[in-house]
Design a protein around this motif. Sequence first.
Motif, PDB file in Angstrom:
ATOM      1  N   ARG A  74       0.855  -1.188   0.000  1.00  0.00           N
ATOM      2  CA  ARG A  74       0.000   0.000   0.000  1.00  0.00           C
ATOM      3  C   ARG A  74       0.893   1.241   0.000  1.00  0.00           C
ATOM      4  O   ARG A  74       1.942   1.265   0.640  1.00  0.00           O
ATOM      5  N   ARG A  75       0.500   2.297  -0.685  1.00  0.00           N
ATOM      6  CA  ARG A  75       1.208   3.562  -0.570  1.00  0.00           C
ATOM      7  C   ARG A  75       0.871   4.156   0.799  1.00  0.00           C
ATOM      8  O   ARG A  75      -0.301   4.424   1.084  1.00  0.00           O
ATOM      9  N   PRO A  76       1.866   4.367   1.638  1.00  0.00           N
ATOM     10  CA  PRO A  76       1.560   4.784   3.018  1.00  0.00           C
ATOM     11  C   PRO A  76       0.816   6.105   3.097  1.00  0.00           C
ATOM     12  O   PRO A  76      -0.003   6.307   3.997  1.00  0.00           O
ATOM     13  N   TRP A  77       1.058   7.034   2.166  1.00  0.00           N
ATOM     14  CA  TRP A  77       0.341   8.308   2.204  1.00  0.00           C
ATOM     15  C   TRP A  77      -1.138   8.126   1.865  1.00  0.00           C
ATOM     16  O   TRP A  77      -1.978   8.856   2.369  1.00  0.00           O
ATOM     17  N   VAL A  78      -1.447   7.118   1.038  1.00  0.00           N
ATOM     18  CA  VAL A  78      -2.845   6.831   0.739  1.00  0.00           C
ATOM     19  C   VAL A  78      -3.520   6.221   1.968  1.00  0.00           C
ATOM     20  O   VAL A  78      -4.653   6.583   2.317  1.00  0.00           O
ATOM     21  N   VAL A  79      -2.833   5.303   2.639  1.00  0.00           N
ATOM     22  CA  VAL A  79      -3.380   4.717   3.866  1.00  0.00           C
ATOM     23  C   VAL A  79      -3.593   5.796   4.923  1.00  0.00           C
ATOM     24  O   VAL A  79      -4.611   5.801   5.636  1.00  0.00           O
ATOM     25  N   LYS A  81      -4.314   8.909   4.460  1.00  0.00           N
ATOM     26  CA  LYS A  81      -5.505   9.677   4.096  1.00  0.00           C
ATOM     27  C   LYS A  81      -6.778   8.853   4.307  1.00  0.00           C
ATOM     28  O   LYS A  81      -7.800   9.362   4.800  1.00  0.00           O
ATOM     29  N   GLN A  82      -6.747   7.575   3.945  1.00  0.00           N
ATOM     30  CA  GLN A  82      -7.915   6.719   4.157  1.00  0.00           C
ATOM     31  C   GLN A  82      -8.267   6.630   5.640  1.00  0.00           C
ATOM     32  O   GLN A  82      -9.440   6.688   6.017  1.00  0.00           O
ATOM     33  N   MET A  83      -7.244   6.483   6.474  1.00  0.00           N
ATOM     34  CA  MET A  83      -7.495   6.370   7.909  1.00  0.00           C
ATOM     35  C   MET A  83      -8.079   7.645   8.492  1.00  0.00           C
ATOM     36  O   MET A  83      -8.986   7.610   9.335  1.00  0.00           O
ATOM     37  N   VAL A  84      -7.568   8.789   8.071  1.00  0.00           N
ATOM     38  CA  VAL A  84      -8.114  10.051   8.577  1.00  0.00           C
ATOM     39  C   VAL A  84      -9.575  10.204   8.151  1.00  0.00           C
ATOM     40  O   VAL A  84     -10.430  10.631   8.941  1.00  0.00           O
ATOM     41  N   THR A  85      -9.861   9.839   6.918  1.00  0.00           N
ATOM     42  CA  THR A  85     -11.248   9.917   6.443  1.00  0.00           C
ATOM     43  C   THR A  85     -12.148   8.993   7.251  1.00  0.00           C
ATOM     44  O   THR A  85     -13.258   9.373   7.658  1.00  0.00           O
ATOM     45  N   LEU A  86     -11.677   7.758   7.506  1.00  0.00           N
ATOM     46  CA  LEU A  86     -12.453   6.827   8.328  1.00  0.00           C
ATOM     47  C   LEU A  86     -12.616   7.358   9.744  1.00  0.00           C
ATOM     48  O   LEU A  86     -13.682   7.222  10.358  1.00  0.00           O
ATOM     49  N   ASP A  87     -11.584   7.988  10.278  1.00  0.00           N
ATOM     50  CA  ASP A  87     -11.652   8.545  11.619  1.00  0.00           C
ATOM     51  C   ASP A  87     -12.712   9.640  11.697  1.00  0.00           C
ATOM     52  O   ASP A  87     -13.457   9.736  12.679  1.00  0.00           O
ATOM     53  N   LEU A 134       2.615  12.068   8.849  1.00  0.00           N
ATOM     54  CA  LEU A 134       1.563  12.670   8.029  1.00  0.00           C
ATOM     55  C   LEU A 134       0.325  12.987   8.850  1.00  0.00           C
ATOM     56  O   LEU A 134      -0.404  13.939   8.552  1.00  0.00           O
ATOM     57  N   TRP A 135       0.061  12.184   9.869  1.00  0.00           N
ATOM     58  CA  TRP A 135      -1.094  12.419  10.727  1.00  0.00           C
ATOM     59  C   TRP A 135      -0.909  13.616  11.658  1.00  0.00           C
ATOM     60  O   TRP A 135      -1.882  14.206  12.113  1.00  0.00           O
ATOM     61  N   THR A 136       0.337  13.939  11.976  1.00  0.00           N
ATOM     62  CA  THR A 136       0.577  14.858  13.083  1.00  0.00           C
ATOM     63  C   THR A 136       1.131  16.217  12.673  1.00  0.00           C
ATOM     64  O   THR A 136       1.216  17.111  13.518  1.00  0.00           O
ATOM     65  N   GLY A 137       1.505  16.408  11.399  1.00  0.00           N
ATOM     66  CA  GLY A 137       1.995  17.724  11.027  1.00  0.00           C
ATOM     67  C   GLY A 137       2.695  17.729   9.686  1.00  0.00           C
ATOM     68  O   GLY A 137       2.733  16.719   8.976  1.00  0.00           O
ATOM     69  N   PRO A 138       3.274  18.884   9.303  1.00  0.00           N
ATOM     70  CA  PRO A 138       4.022  18.970   8.055  1.00  0.00           C
ATOM     71  C   PRO A 138       5.147  17.931   8.021  1.00  0.00           C
ATOM     72  O   PRO A 138       5.793  17.666   9.033  1.00  0.00           O
ATOM     73  N   THR A 139       5.353  17.335   6.848  1.00  0.00           N
ATOM     74  CA  THR A 139       6.248  16.192   6.728  1.00  0.00           C
ATOM     75  C   THR A 139       7.253  16.417   5.604  1.00  0.00           C
ATOM     76  O   THR A 139       6.880  16.728   4.480  1.00  0.00           O
ATOM     77  N   ASP A 140       8.515  16.262   5.951  1.00  0.00           N
ATOM     78  CA  ASP A 140       9.599  16.241   4.962  1.00  0.00           C
ATOM     79  C   ASP A 140      10.378  14.959   5.243  1.00  0.00           C
ATOM     80  O   ASP A 140      11.210  14.914   6.144  1.00  0.00           O
ATOM     81  N   VAL A 148       8.786  11.900   0.736  1.00  0.00           N
ATOM     82  CA  VAL A 148       7.503  12.603   0.756  1.00  0.00           C
ATOM     83  C   VAL A 148       7.676  13.992   1.360  1.00  0.00           C
ATOM     84  O   VAL A 148       8.331  14.151   2.404  1.00  0.00           O
ATOM     85  N   GLN A 149       7.088  14.979   0.710  1.00  0.00           N
ATOM     86  CA  GLN A 149       6.912  16.314   1.273  1.00  0.00           C
ATOM     87  C   GLN A 149       5.418  16.614   1.249  1.00  0.00           C
ATOM     88  O   GLN A 149       4.795  16.618   0.183  1.00  0.00           O
ATOM     89  N   ALA A 150       4.829  16.842   2.418  1.00  0.00           N
ATOM     90  CA  ALA A 150       3.382  17.032   2.464  1.00  0.00           C
ATOM     91  C   ALA A 150       2.973  17.677   3.773  1.00  0.00           C
ATOM     92  O   ALA A 150       3.716  17.650   4.763  1.00  0.00           O
ATOM     93  N   ASP A 151       1.793  18.247   3.761  1.00  0.00           N
ATOM     94  CA  ASP A 151       1.145  18.743   4.976  1.00  0.00           C
ATOM     95  C   ASP A 151      -0.322  18.368   4.862  1.00  0.00           C
ATOM     96  O   ASP A 151      -1.139  19.120   4.341  1.00  0.00           O
ATOM     97  N   PHE A 152      -0.661  17.162   5.337  1.00  0.00           N
ATOM     98  CA  PHE A 152      -1.996  16.610   5.146  1.00  0.00           C
ATOM     99  C   PHE A 152      -3.012  17.244   6.095  1.00  0.00           C
ATOM    100  O   PHE A 152      -2.820  17.245   7.307  1.00  0.00           O
TER     101      PHE A 152
END
Length: 261
Positions: A74-79, A81-87, A134-140, A148-152
């Motif tokens: 699984r792409r971890p960034w997709v998981v 996002k899926q988990m946050v949506t489920l939450d 990714l769950w807890t803040g900006p990510t580099d 990955v560089q992201a701020d989900f």
Amino acid sequence: MRYAVSIPPFTDVTTVLALATEAEAAGWDGVFLWDHLQWSHPVEPHDPWVLLGAAAVQTERVLLGTLVTPLSRRRPWVVAKQMVTLDHLSNGRAVLGVGLGSPVDKDFTDLGDEGDARVRAEMLDESLDLIDRLWTGPTDFAGGHFTVQADFLPRPVQQPRPPVWVAGVMPNRRPLQRARRWDGIVPIGKGETALPAELADYLGRLEQPAPADWDVVAHWVEGVPAQEYADAGATWLVLSANPKTDADWVGSIRSRLTSLR
């Protein structure tokens, strides 16, 4: 002790969702789904994440998640996002169960994914670290497998993050130590289940004592009293059924849903 049902989503989707709502009505505390792309012919697996979203809006109380998702395919960034949506859909009832996964051929190498267990373990550890960030803040993030560089946004409902349970095949120590770094262990014995004495022996292999709120999620051998599992260290007991060995596995789960405790 809390109680959950782990459902193979290998039948029609209405039956899977009915089992989830029946479990909640009968007083169970969690509903979890297996995560497979292929399994044993002629079983027809459905995607657990879509079904968990549907279950989230049809239930009010039970915890929801996978037992277990193999993160190396699984792409971890997709998981994440899926988990946050489920939450959010469940108002903070999501749990992420992870592991190496099986079968190696049908769920990995036949689809061009990594089959080597050592590499998949590396990917699992790196994925968990990345998902947590990714769950807890900006990510580099730059690791051996992912960059990955992201701020989900949004962040999860549960803070600082949803719980993570890690599966481990007994008596292997490495997955036990991996699980110690997260929120719980899902010990897997022969045929998935383990007797209380085996569970206690396995937990005794921990190199450091687990936190007081660390979960031990044991698959329940039918006929063994729940108290024996509690004495061995379990905090959750999980009911499931194996479609390979039980032609009427849906009926077997349904018949036990009404006999909680």
